[in-house]
Design a protein around this motif. Structure first.
Motif, PDB file in Angstrom:
ATOM      1  N   LEU A   1       0.790  -1.241   0.000  1.00 40.08           N
ATOM      2  CA  LEU A   1       0.000   0.000   0.000  1.00 40.08           C
ATOM      3  C   LEU A   1       0.823   1.292   0.000  1.00 40.08           C
ATOM      4  CD1 LEU A   1      -2.660  -1.073   2.669  1.00 40.08           C
ATOM      5  CD2 LEU A   1      -2.828  -1.366   0.196  1.00 40.08           C
ATOM      6  N   GLY A   2       2.135   1.187  -0.210  1.00 35.01           N
ATOM      7  CA  GLY A   2       2.970   2.381  -0.190  1.00 35.01           C
ATOM      8  C   GLY A   2       3.545   2.729  -1.543  1.00 35.01           C
ATOM      9  N   ASN A   3       4.554   3.580  -1.507  1.00 41.07           N
ATOM     10  CA  ASN A   3       5.118   4.108  -2.741  1.00 41.07           C
ATOM     11  C   ASN A   3       6.651   4.129  -2.714  1.00 41.07           C
ATOM     12  OD1 ASN A   3       4.734   5.150  -5.325  1.00 41.07           O
ATOM     13  ND2 ASN A   3       5.016   7.265  -4.607  1.00 41.07           N
ATOM     14  N   ASN A   4       7.256   3.274  -1.860  1.00 38.85           N
ATOM     15  CA  ASN A   4       8.720   3.123  -1.847  1.00 38.85           C
ATOM     16  C   ASN A   4       9.477   4.426  -1.592  1.00 38.85           C
ATOM     17  OD1 ASN A   4       9.076   0.330  -2.194  1.00 38.85           O
ATOM     18  ND2 ASN A   4       8.848   0.460  -4.418  1.00 38.85           N
ATOM     19  N   GLU A   5       9.005   5.219  -0.672  1.00 40.21           N
ATOM     20  CA  GLU A   5       9.767   6.436  -0.343  1.00 40.21           C
ATOM     21  C   GLU A   5      10.874   6.162   0.682  1.00 40.21           C
ATOM     22  OE1 GLU A   5       7.545  10.066   0.220  1.00 40.21           O
ATOM     23  OE2 GLU A   5       6.090   9.500  -1.317  1.00 40.21           O
ATOM     24  N   GLY A   6      10.972   4.944   1.101  1.00 42.71           N
ATOM     25  CA  GLY A   6      12.041   4.504   2.005  1.00 42.71           C
ATOM     26  C   GLY A   6      11.909   2.999   2.161  1.00 42.71           C
ATOM     27  N   ALA A   7      12.918   2.375   2.740  1.00 43.10           N
ATOM     28  CA  ALA A   7      12.790   0.949   3.052  1.00 43.10           C
ATOM     29  C   ALA A   7      11.667   0.768   4.063  1.00 43.10           C
ATOM     30  CB  ALA A   7      14.106   0.428   3.629  1.00 43.10           C
ATOM     31  N   ASN A   8      11.140  -0.450   4.164  1.00 44.08           N
ATOM     32  CA  ASN A   8      10.110  -0.643   5.180  1.00 44.08           C
ATOM     33  C   ASN A   8      10.758  -0.999   6.526  1.00 44.08           C
ATOM     34  OD1 ASN A   8      10.404  -3.438   5.393  1.00 44.08           O
ATOM     35  ND2 ASN A   8       8.409  -3.906   4.518  1.00 44.08           N
ATOM     36  N   THR A   9       9.925  -1.052   7.538  1.00 42.61           N
ATOM     37  CA  THR A   9      10.485  -1.152   8.891  1.00 42.61           C
ATOM     38  C   THR A   9      11.146  -2.513   9.139  1.00 42.61           C
ATOM     39  OG1 THR A   9       8.316  -1.773   9.747  1.00 42.61           O
ATOM     40  CG2 THR A   9       8.891   0.557   9.809  1.00 42.61           C
ATOM     41  N   GLY A  10      10.655  -3.564   8.489  1.00 42.08           N
ATOM     42  CA  GLY A  10      11.306  -4.870   8.613  1.00 42.08           C
ATOM     43  C   GLY A  10      12.714  -4.826   8.037  1.00 42.08           C
ATOM     44  N   GLU A  11      12.849  -4.156   6.916  1.00 40.45           N
ATOM     45  CA  GLU A  11      14.167  -4.027   6.287  1.00 40.45           C
ATOM     46  C   GLU A  11      15.101  -3.163   7.133  1.00 40.45           C
ATOM     47  OE1 GLU A  11      12.711  -4.528   1.646  1.00 40.45           O
ATOM     48  OE2 GLU A  11      12.347  -2.637   2.682  1.00 40.45           O
ATOM     49  N   PHE A  12      14.567  -2.119   7.751  1.00 41.98           N
ATOM     50  CA  PHE A  12      15.402  -1.302   8.648  1.00 41.98           C
ATOM     51  C   PHE A  12      15.870  -2.121   9.853  1.00 41.98           C
ATOM     52  CE2 PHE A  12      13.961   2.777   6.695  1.00 41.98           C
ATOM     53  CZ  PHE A  12      15.187   3.418   6.643  1.00 41.98           C
ATOM     54  N   LEU A  13      15.047  -3.042  10.311  1.00 41.39           N
ATOM     55  CA  LEU A  13      15.487  -3.888  11.428  1.00 41.39           C
ATOM     56  C   LEU A  13      16.675  -4.754  11.008  1.00 41.39           C
ATOM     57  CD1 LEU A  13      14.333  -4.476  14.422  1.00 41.39           C
ATOM     58  CD2 LEU A  13      13.832  -6.715  13.463  1.00 41.39           C
ATOM     59  N   LEU A  14      16.610  -5.312   9.790  1.00 42.80           N
ATOM     60  CA  LEU A  14      17.738  -6.117   9.285  1.00 42.80           C
ATOM     61  C   LEU A  14      18.988  -5.240   9.125  1.00 42.80           C
ATOM     62  CD1 LEU A  14      15.908  -8.267   6.554  1.00 42.80           C
ATOM     63  CD2 LEU A  14      16.346  -8.852   8.955  1.00 42.80           C
ATOM     64  N   HIS A  15      18.784  -4.020   8.626  1.00 39.78           N
ATOM     65  CA  HIS A  15      19.907  -3.071   8.461  1.00 39.78           C
ATOM     66  C   HIS A  15      20.618  -2.823   9.792  1.00 39.78           C
ATOM     67  CE1 HIS A  15      22.022   0.717   7.988  1.00 39.78           C
ATOM     68  NE2 HIS A  15      21.124   1.372   8.690  1.00 39.78           N
ATOM     69  N   THR A  16      19.855  -2.523  10.822  1.00 35.70           N
ATOM     70  CA  THR A  16      20.503  -2.161  12.084  1.00 35.70           C
ATOM     71  C   THR A  16      21.124  -3.376  12.766  1.00 35.70           C
ATOM     72  OG1 THR A  16      20.308  -0.781  14.055  1.00 35.70           O
ATOM     73  CG2 THR A  16      18.420  -2.212  13.559  1.00 35.70           C
TER      74      THR A  16
END
Lengths: 206, 206
Positions: free
Chosen positions: B96-111
């Motif tokens: 339902l989004g427009n890819n203006e940033g990674a999603n929160t699951g991906e940010f968790l993997l990043h950190t």
């Protein structure tokens, strides 16, 4: 999940209803797409399986960088991102870095806030509640003796996170409380942090 | 924590030794600063108390944005960041989004990747091990029926995260294994995800 479409006018011609349904937005979300997505998943639960990914590379010192692009979900590989997202983590000087990015503790707070916010918006929209604004402040406690291995009795990582949300919504306080209790228990990142998630960590020497 | 400074040359004049010690870098880290920091904290454990912070604001739909700047640590407010870091989260179209940033699951993997990498570099440096490269691949499984509330028996959030690191280091395989076992058990974010962290979530209606 409770679902309501409040704004359909059933005395309008069918084409008009369809158009309204397809373009109707609440809280910036396309409500028709939201309900269609839910119906799809109800019929075929395997579409709900998502596998998110990230790659990370050490740059130097306390700096490293993640690249995020594809994921698997809704039964296929997603190809909607033409270029990858890139995010660096670093530390401030007092933790031996040079501030080339937020540190990893701060990124954890970021993704926690983002997820509870999005979960709130999603379920508010499903309930027909208009949200005007959400702003959130977070803080989390870390005793770095744990990470440094100076005292093995000190927990490694956050010992507590506090999170306060200020919300303007077109609904009674009681409905907002119900919404927020629901968002708390249905936010993937809130629950990935407040409950244990198994991590399989492997390495190989190049 | 085992600590070694391997490269001091004790037959050099004292001034020369001091200069070498103060500027010596291993893995991009200033080794003198690392050992000084550890000694400081050993003497005054309250300096190890850190409080990280983030603010987040909902923008529209699935987009929200965090602002990260100050934190408390080493006994004072940090003022090293002249401008705040800003990071947006969004969802892909299928969510339902427009890819203006990674999603929160991906940010968790990043950190998670960022923290295990930095913890590895820190303890490698303390052990005198030179790291040439680290690259990491992560994937994590989420069944979105949990977040959508479609099936209350489905866990909300990640059910498993897999993480594979490829490391080039100037040490025998056995020393690398010891280093990585240590990094795994001393990474703040690894342990904040694999163990439960209490989150106090409050909200007020504006």
């Amino acid at each position: 999940m409770e679902m309501q479409i409040n704004n359909l006018k059933h005395n309008e011609p069918k084409e008009k209803i369809m158009e309204t349904t397809l373009t109707k937005k609440l809280n910036g979300l396309n409500t028709a797409q939201l309900f269609e997505t839910v119906e799809h998943i109800k019929g075929q639960p395997h579409l709900a399986q998502f596998r998110f990914r990230a790659k990370n590379r050490w740059i130097d010192g306390t700096v490293n960088r993640s690249t995020i692009q594809g994921f698997y979900g809704a039964g296929r590989e997603d190809e909607s991102r033409k270029t990858p997202f890139e995010y660096a983590t670093d530390e401030p000087p007092i933790l031996l870095g040079n501030n080339e990015g937020a540190n990893t503790g701060e990124f954890l707070l970021h993704t926690l806030a983002g997820c509870v916010t999005t979960t709130t918006i999603l379920h508010a929209t499903a309930r027909g509640i208009k949200i005007n604004s959400i702003s959130t402040e977070l803080e989390g406690d870390v005793d770095v003796q744990g990470a440094l291995g100076l005292d093995e009795s000190v927990p490694v990582g956050f010992t507590e996170i506090r999170m306060n949300m200020t919300i303007s919504a077109d609904c009674p306080a009681k409905e907002l409380d119900e919404l927020m209790e629901y968002a708390k228990s249905h936010s993937p990142i809130f629950n990935s942090i407040s409950r244990p998630v198994p991590i399989q960590l492997g390495w190989n020497k190049r």
